[in-house]
Design a protein around this motif. Structure first.
Motif, short mmCIF file in Angstrom:
data_model
loop_
_atom_site.label_atom_id
_atom_site.label_comp_id
_atom_site.label_asym_id
_atom_site.label_seq_id
_atom_site.Cartn_x
_atom_site.Cartn_y
_atom_site.Cartn_z
N LEU A 35 14.16 -10.46 97.29
CA LEU A 35 14.28 -10.38 95.83
C LEU A 35 14.18 -8.93 95.35
CD1 LEU A 35 12.03 -13.43 94.88
CD2 LEU A 35 14.52 -13.29 94.71
N MET A 36 13.33 -8.14 96.01
CA MET A 36 13.24 -6.72 95.64
C MET A 36 14.55 -6.00 95.90
SD MET A 36 10.46 -3.95 97.03
CE MET A 36 9.14 -5.13 96.70
N SER A 37 15.18 -6.32 97.03
CA SER A 37 16.48 -5.72 97.33
C SER A 37 17.53 -6.15 96.31
CB SER A 37 16.92 -6.13 98.74
OG SER A 37 18.23 -5.68 99.01
N THR A 38 17.44 -7.40 95.85
CA THR A 38 18.38 -7.89 94.84
C THR A 38 18.23 -7.12 93.53
OG1 THR A 38 18.31 -10.09 95.84
CG2 THR A 38 19.11 -9.93 93.58
N GLY A 66 24.93 -14.87 95.85
CA GLY A 66 25.48 -16.19 95.60
C GLY A 66 24.56 -17.12 94.84
N LEU A 67 23.28 -16.76 94.70
CA LEU A 67 22.33 -17.63 93.99
C LEU A 67 22.35 -17.42 92.48
CD1 LEU A 67 19.25 -17.37 96.40
CD2 LEU A 67 21.03 -19.14 96.34
N PHE A 68 23.05 -16.39 92.02
CA PHE A 68 23.05 -16.07 90.59
C PHE A 68 24.47 -16.13 90.06
CE2 PHE A 68 19.59 -13.78 92.64
CZ PHE A 68 18.50 -14.22 91.91
N LEU A 78 25.09 -13.92 84.53
CA LEU A 78 23.74 -13.35 84.59
C LEU A 78 23.76 -11.98 85.25
CD1 LEU A 78 20.69 -13.70 84.18
CD2 LEU A 78 20.61 -14.85 86.40
N ILE A 79 24.58 -11.82 86.29
CA ILE A 79 24.64 -10.52 86.97
C ILE A 79 25.24 -9.46 86.05
CG2 ILE A 79 25.68 -9.30 88.94
CD1 ILE A 79 25.57 -11.92 90.49
N ALA A 80 26.19 -9.87 85.19
CA ALA A 80 26.81 -8.91 84.29
C ALA A 80 25.84 -8.37 83.25
CB ALA A 80 28.01 -9.55 83.60
N ASN A 81 24.86 -9.21 82.85
CA ASN A 81 23.85 -8.77 81.90
C ASN A 81 22.70 -8.12 82.68
OD1 ASN A 81 21.97 -8.41 79.87
ND2 ASN A 81 22.32 -10.42 78.95
N ARG A 82 22.68 -6.80 82.69
CA ARG A 82 21.77 -6.07 83.56
C ARG A 82 20.31 -6.36 83.25
NH1 ARG A 82 22.20 0.46 84.55
NH2 ARG A 82 20.53 0.65 86.12
N CYS A 117 18.88 -8.81 81.53
CA CYS A 117 18.52 -10.21 81.75
C CYS A 117 18.41 -10.52 83.24
CB CYS A 117 19.54 -11.11 81.08
SG CYS A 117 19.11 -12.88 81.14
N PHE A 118 19.30 -9.92 84.03
CA PHE A 118 19.27 -10.15 85.48
C PHE A 118 17.99 -9.60 86.10
CE2 PHE A 118 20.32 -8.58 89.77
CZ PHE A 118 20.61 -9.79 90.38
N VAL A 119 17.62 -8.39 85.72
CA VAL A 119 16.41 -7.77 86.28
C VAL A 119 15.17 -8.56 85.87
CG1 VAL A 119 14.93 -5.72 86.21
CG2 VAL A 119 17.41 -5.48 86.43
N LEU A 120 15.11 -8.99 84.61
CA LEU A 120 13.95 -9.77 84.15
C LEU A 120 13.88 -11.12 84.84
CD1 LEU A 120 14.00 -8.97 80.33
CD2 LEU A 120 12.43 -8.08 82.05
N THR A 121 15.03 -11.75 85.06
CA THR A 121 15.04 -13.06 85.72
C THR A 121 14.57 -12.96 87.16
OG1 THR A 121 16.88 -13.78 84.31
CG2 THR A 121 16.49 -15.01 86.34
N VAL A 122 15.12 -12.01 87.91
CA VAL A 122 14.70 -11.84 89.31
C VAL A 122 13.24 -11.40 89.38
CG1 VAL A 122 15.19 -10.66 91.48
CG2 VAL A 122 17.07 -11.30 89.98
N GLY A 123 12.83 -10.54 88.44
CA GLY A 123 11.42 -10.14 88.42
C GLY A 123 10.48 -11.30 88.15
N ALA A 124 10.88 -12.21 87.23
CA ALA A 124 10.07 -13.39 86.96
C ALA A 124 9.99 -14.30 88.18
CB ALA A 124 10.65 -14.15 85.76
N ILE A 125 11.10 -14.41 88.92
CA ILE A 125 11.08 -15.20 90.15
C ILE A 125 10.13 -14.57 91.18
CG2 ILE A 125 12.48 -15.98 92.10
CD1 ILE A 125 14.85 -16.17 90.19
N MET A 126 10.14 -13.25 91.26
CA MET A 126 9.23 -12.56 92.18
C MET A 126 7.77 -12.82 91.82
SD MET A 126 10.88 -8.83 93.03
CE MET A 126 9.40 -8.42 93.93
#
Length: 305
Positions: free
Chosen positions: A10-13, A29-31, A35-39, A41-50
């Motif tokens: 997730l950190m690498s993502t 492929g999981l996103f 979501l990837i286009a919105n920088r 929102c993408f960082v906050l989402t992956v950070g929340a998952i972490m």
């Protein structure tokens, strides 16, 4: 264990997909593309998952520690009961062979050592080897060119553990022997305190006790130095491996010799740290196992008469 392996991915993502905006990155492929286009929102989402994965991993660790504590305390209780039954089954020849201070040490210090070793074994013995294997496999998946550096450090740590086991076991045996001597001196002075006062032997007994405690201190210092020496050696190997991975990985990223990305390099360093830390935990467990030496004596056949 699986959750801990997921965090570097997730950190690498976040680094490659959110900060550097690479076209391809891990777990892409999981996103969804939106979501990837919105920088942000993408960082906050992956950070929340972490954060969620880290909290779940912490909860599992607390539960594992609680279960291991309950199991090891029950193990120590059963061991004391078994030891008492063993002592009561001794014949006169066993009683003449084994001194009372030795039995006191076996019933207190040795059982506490076995309890601590059992606790470390439940937490470490099954987890650390699997973590080493999985972290090494993940390192080869991320970067097959840099992962062999990890295979160089692992045999060095294995050799270190073997040396620690060979050198540490005689030192701990000597420490246990010195502890038996101190217990014997304390017991003799408590039982024969009136005799010591009657014959004015207080000064002699004090010097004798000082000598036994000094011998025990020297034995404990010798064993303690071995414990403290293993930590810096392990950390030195770990950080050397990390520096080599960062050096060669940084060259690959700068000169674009391979397709290695910055986030993948970060995850590779994390996986290398996991593998080396697991091996260091195994080395500490090996040192604890070298201390877990309990005297075993079979009861002699009793006379039927």
């Amino acid at each position: 264990m699986v959750l801990e392996l997921l965090i570097p991915m997730l950190m690498s993502t976040i680094v490659d997909g959110g900060l550097y905006r690479e076209s391809t990155f891990m777990l892409q492929g999981l996103f969804s593309p939106e979501l990837i286009a919105n920088r942000n929102c993408f960082v906050l989402t992956v950070g929340a998952i972490m954060v969620g994965v880290a909290c779940l991993s912490m909860a599992m660790g607390v539960l594992a520690a609680r279960c291991s504590a309950i199991a090891t305390q029950g193990f120590a209780r059963n061991m004391r009961s078994t030891l008492l039954g063993k002592i009561e089954s001794f014949s006169f020849s066993n009683i003449d062979h084994i001194s009372t201070p030795q039995l006191i040490t076996r019933a207190t210090t040795d059982i506490n050592t076995l309890r601590d070793t059992m606790r470390q074994s439940l937490v470490t013995l099954y987890r650390a080897p699997v973590m080493v294997i999985l972290a090494t496999v993940m390192s080869f998946i991320v970067s097959p060119g840099l992962a062999p550096l990890l295979l160089i450090c692992i045999p060095l740590l294995v050799v270190l553990m073997v040396i620690l086991l060979k050198v540490g076991q005689p030192r701990f045996k000597r420490m246990l022997k010195m502890m038996d001597g101190m217990n014997q001196a304390v017991r003799e002075n408590l039982v024969a305190s009136r005799v010591v006062k009657a014959f004015v032997r207080g000064g002699y007994e004090s010097k004798r006790f000082d000598k036994t405690t000094d011998d025990l201190r020297q034995a404990q210092l010798g064993a303690g130095r071995l414990f403290t020496l293993s930590g810096p050696i392990t950390m030195g190997i770990m950080w050397t491996c990390s520096v080599l991975i960062l050096f060669f990985g940084g060259r690959e990223i700068i000169f674009r010799t391979t397709g290695l990305l910055t986030g993948q390099l970060v995850s590779l360093v994390n996986y290398a740290g996991m593998a080396v830390n697991s091996l260091s935990m195994i080395s500490w467990l090996v040192m604890s196992l070298s201390r877990a030496c309990l005297l075993y004596t079979s009861p002699s056949p009793r006379d039927c008469s």
